[in-house]
Enzyme design. Structure first.
Site, PDB file in Angstrom:
ATOM      1  N   TYR A  53       0.853  -1.204   0.000  1.00  0.00           N
ATOM      2  CA  TYR A  53       0.000   0.000   0.000  1.00  0.00           C
ATOM      3  C   TYR A  53       0.875   1.235   0.000  1.00  0.00           C
ATOM      4  CZ  TYR A  53      -4.972  -0.328  -0.115  1.00  0.00           C
ATOM      5  OH  TYR A  53      -6.259  -0.438  -0.570  1.00  0.00           O
ATOM      6  N   GLU A  55      -0.505   4.826  -0.626  1.00  0.00           N
ATOM      7  CA  GLU A  55      -1.319   6.014  -0.918  1.00  0.00           C
ATOM      8  C   GLU A  55      -0.455   7.261  -0.810  1.00  0.00           C
ATOM      9  OE1 GLU A  55      -4.709   5.956   1.650  1.00  0.00           O
ATOM     10  OE2 GLU A  55      -5.755   4.492   0.415  1.00  0.00           O
ATOM     11  N   ASP A 199      -6.573  12.717 -25.791  1.00  0.00           N
ATOM     12  CA  ASP A 199      -6.681  11.331 -25.325  1.00  0.00           C
ATOM     13  C   ASP A 199      -5.974  10.457 -26.360  1.00  0.00           C
ATOM     14  OD1 ASP A 199      -7.349   8.741 -24.723  1.00  0.00           O
ATOM     15  OD2 ASP A 199      -9.476   9.141 -24.375  1.00  0.00           O
ATOM     16  N   THR A 225      -3.783   5.123 -22.266  1.00  0.00           N
ATOM     17  CA  THR A 225      -3.639   3.800 -21.680  1.00  0.00           C
ATOM     18  C   THR A 225      -2.170   3.429 -21.832  1.00  0.00           C
ATOM     19  OG1 THR A 225      -4.070   2.783 -23.812  1.00  0.00           O
ATOM     20  CG2 THR A 225      -5.967   3.057 -22.356  1.00  0.00           C
ATOM     21  N   LYS A 228      -2.114  -0.365 -25.010  1.00  0.00           N
ATOM     22  CA  LYS A 228      -2.484  -0.451 -26.427  1.00  0.00           C
ATOM     23  C   LYS A 228      -1.195  -0.361 -27.255  1.00  0.00           C
ATOM     24  CE  LYS A 228      -7.183   0.995 -25.438  1.00  0.00           C
ATOM     25  NZ  LYS A 228      -8.233   2.030 -25.581  1.00  0.00           N
ATOM     26  N   ARG A 234      -1.639  -3.412 -18.430  1.00  0.00           N
ATOM     27  CA  ARG A 234      -2.946  -2.761 -18.446  1.00  0.00           C
ATOM     28  C   ARG A 234      -2.913  -1.606 -17.446  1.00  0.00           C
ATOM     29  NH1 ARG A 234      -7.783  -3.884 -20.825  1.00  0.00           N
ATOM     30  NH2 ARG A 234      -6.584  -5.277 -22.119  1.00  0.00           N
TER      31      ARG A 234
HETATM   32  C1  LIG Z   1      -9.225   2.458 -24.725  1.00  0.00           C
HETATM   33  C2  LIG Z   1      -9.568   3.890 -24.610  1.00  0.00           C
HETATM   34  C3  LIG Z   1      -9.891   4.473 -23.372  1.00  0.00           C
HETATM   35  C4  LIG Z   1     -10.152   3.681 -22.120  1.00  0.00           C
HETATM   36  O1  LIG Z   1      -9.224   2.842 -21.671  1.00  0.00           O
HETATM   37  P1  LIG Z   1      -9.609   1.661 -20.645  1.00  0.00           P
HETATM   38  O2  LIG Z   1      -8.265   1.254 -20.171  1.00  0.00           O
HETATM   39  O3  LIG Z   1     -10.318   0.627 -21.452  1.00  0.00           O
HETATM   40  O4  LIG Z   1     -10.448   2.243 -19.566  1.00  0.00           O
HETATM   41  C5  LIG Z   1     -10.096   5.840 -23.336  1.00  0.00           C
HETATM   42  N1  LIG Z   1     -10.011   6.593 -24.432  1.00  0.00           N
HETATM   43  C6  LIG Z   1      -9.739   6.070 -25.640  1.00  0.00           C
HETATM   44  C7  LIG Z   1      -9.653   6.974 -26.819  1.00  0.00           C
HETATM   45  C8  LIG Z   1      -9.519   4.701 -25.769  1.00  0.00           C
HETATM   46  O5  LIG Z   1      -9.275   4.186 -26.974  1.00  0.00           O
END
Ligand SMILES: *Cc1c(COP(=O)(O)O)cnc(C)c1O
Length: 419
Positions: A53, A55, A199, A225, A228, A234
């Protein structure tokens, strides 16, 4: 990794993992949001940091025993800042959606206006979709793509921004096959006094590789993320200008999250080290080259692609010219060992649960080492399977060829088997 303890303890879960490993090894994974992280990342993710932990932030924790958590979190943060050339990084978000939630919490008050790409044109749920927190907590308005070109029409984005005066504009999507013009987004945001959130969940690895422009100069905040195209564990990541650093950190903790997942943060540190290496740039470049070859071959063989191609790692294909719906195409390809997802095409005449298209991409295949030659073969597998969707014999033959191709590009050989 050695799964002997798991096999002894719980054969059901061990069998599920073992079967999933075989599925990954002998299938062509073409969902564009998926990838295969390294075994080094898996080892950090599965490490004893799971127990700790911590925090708070390095040097300012609410629990004792933090010498090693501080070390890995500082490593992850410094590496992220260097990778993306930004003032501030927060590596604690549990995933991409919580990262967006925190970015909004840092910059907006409940009820403030948020402008993002509409879901049916490729935007994410967290960009203001009706059933998501982002539309329930904030006032959501949307922009989309042009009906003819399927491209973002920046003058239209500007018109909507001028009319709606949003507090924040979100640039990014889950199913847009072209490069985003972050400079244009930045100018529009500035002209209406809005924050710009980039994003980059899908394209962060391509930005590092230099095959997609970076929003680091224009965006107030960048979310991503790490699993990806970045090819890590993850998880999520927030980058920002110095002036938003404190608000971002407070939004993650104590506002939205409790203890950070230190195992995931250790794994992010490893992922960022890998991404700082030249070999990762080569990976990103090859991912895009592969997608372009795949797109060209699919079009030559009768599929209609949104925007007539791709600039990045993903392709949005209308399969109705083959007499199939997106869902049917997804099932047929599943039968031959090719994993894609059914997806709405902008201005789709069909329903969201039964759309006209499929979304497919090259990040995972490229990680296996596949190149242009393999993409040509795969395009043929895909079209052949779709054209012969009623012919069990032909589908079985394609499935065999898919397995043969996978065998040439071994996956997770280091992990061995479960015997
Ligand atoms: C995949 C994705 C997310 C969310 O990611 P998670 O890890 O699945 O919560 C947010 N924005 C975009 C553009 C994404 O492609």
């Amino acid at each position: 990794m050695d799964y002997s303890a798991l096999m002894k303890k719980d054969k059901y879960v061990a069998n599920a993992i073992s079967s999933e490993l075989e599925r990954q090894r002998f299938g062509l994974e073409m969902i564009p949001s998926e990838n295969y992280c390294s075994v080094a990342v898996l080892e950090a993710m599965g490490s004893i940091f799971n127990s700790k932990y911590s925090e708070g932030y390095p040097g300012k924790r609410y629990y004792g025993g933090q010498e090693f958590t501080d070390l890995v979190e500082t490593l992850a943060t410094e590496r992220a800042k260097k990778l993306f050339d930004v003032d501030h990084a927060n590596v604690q978000p549990y995933s991409g959606s919580p990262a967006n939630m925190a970015a909004y919490a840092a910059l907006l008050k409940p009820g403030d206006k948020l402008m993002g790409m509409t879901l049916s044109h490729g935007g994410h749920l967290t960009h203001g979709h009706g059933i998501n927190f982002s539309a329930q907590r904030y006032t959501a308005v949307h922009y989309g793509v042009n009906e003819k070109t399927h491209l973002i029409d920046y003058s239209e984005v500007e018109n909507i921004a001028k009319k709606e005066k949003p507090k924040i504009i979100v640039a990014g999507a889950t199913a847009y096959p072209r490069e985003y013009d972050f400079k244009a987004f930045g100018e529009i945001a500035e002209s209406v006094g809005a924050y710009l959130l980039a994003d980059i969940a899908h394209i962060s690895g391509l930005i590092i590789a230099g095959v997609h422009q970076s929003p680091s100069k224009q965006a107030d905040v960048i979310t991503s993320t790490t699993h990806k195209t970045l090819r890590g564990p993850r998880g999520g990541l927030i980058l920002s200008k110095k002036e938003h650093a404190q608000a971002i950190d407070r939004a993650i903790f104590p506002m939205l999250q409790g203890g950070p997942h230190m195992n995931a943060i250790a794994a992010k540190a490893v992922c960022f080290k890998e991404a700082l290496d030249q070999s990762f740039k080569d990976y990103g470049k090859q991912t895009v080259k592969n997608a372009k070859v795949l797109a060209d071959r699919l079009m030559e063989q009768g599929l209609t692609l949104s925007t007539d191609g791709t600039d990045n790692h993903l392709i949005l294909a209308d399969v109705t010219p083959k007499g199939l719906t997106g869902g049917e195409a997804e099932s047929v390809l599943d039968e031959v060992g090719i994993t894609v997802n059914k997806n709405t095409i902008p201005f789709d005449k069909r329903k969201p649960f039964d759309p006209s298209g499929i979304r497919l991409g090259t990040p995972a295949l490229t990680t296996r080492g596949m190149k242009e030659h393999e993409m040509e073969k795969i395009a043929e597998f895909i079209v052949n399977a779709l054209d012969n969707h009623d012919n069990a014999l032909i589908k079985a033959r394609i499935h065999d060829e898919v397995k043969d191709l996978c065998a040439e590009f071994p996956l997770y050989a280091e992990l061995g088997g479960f015997e």
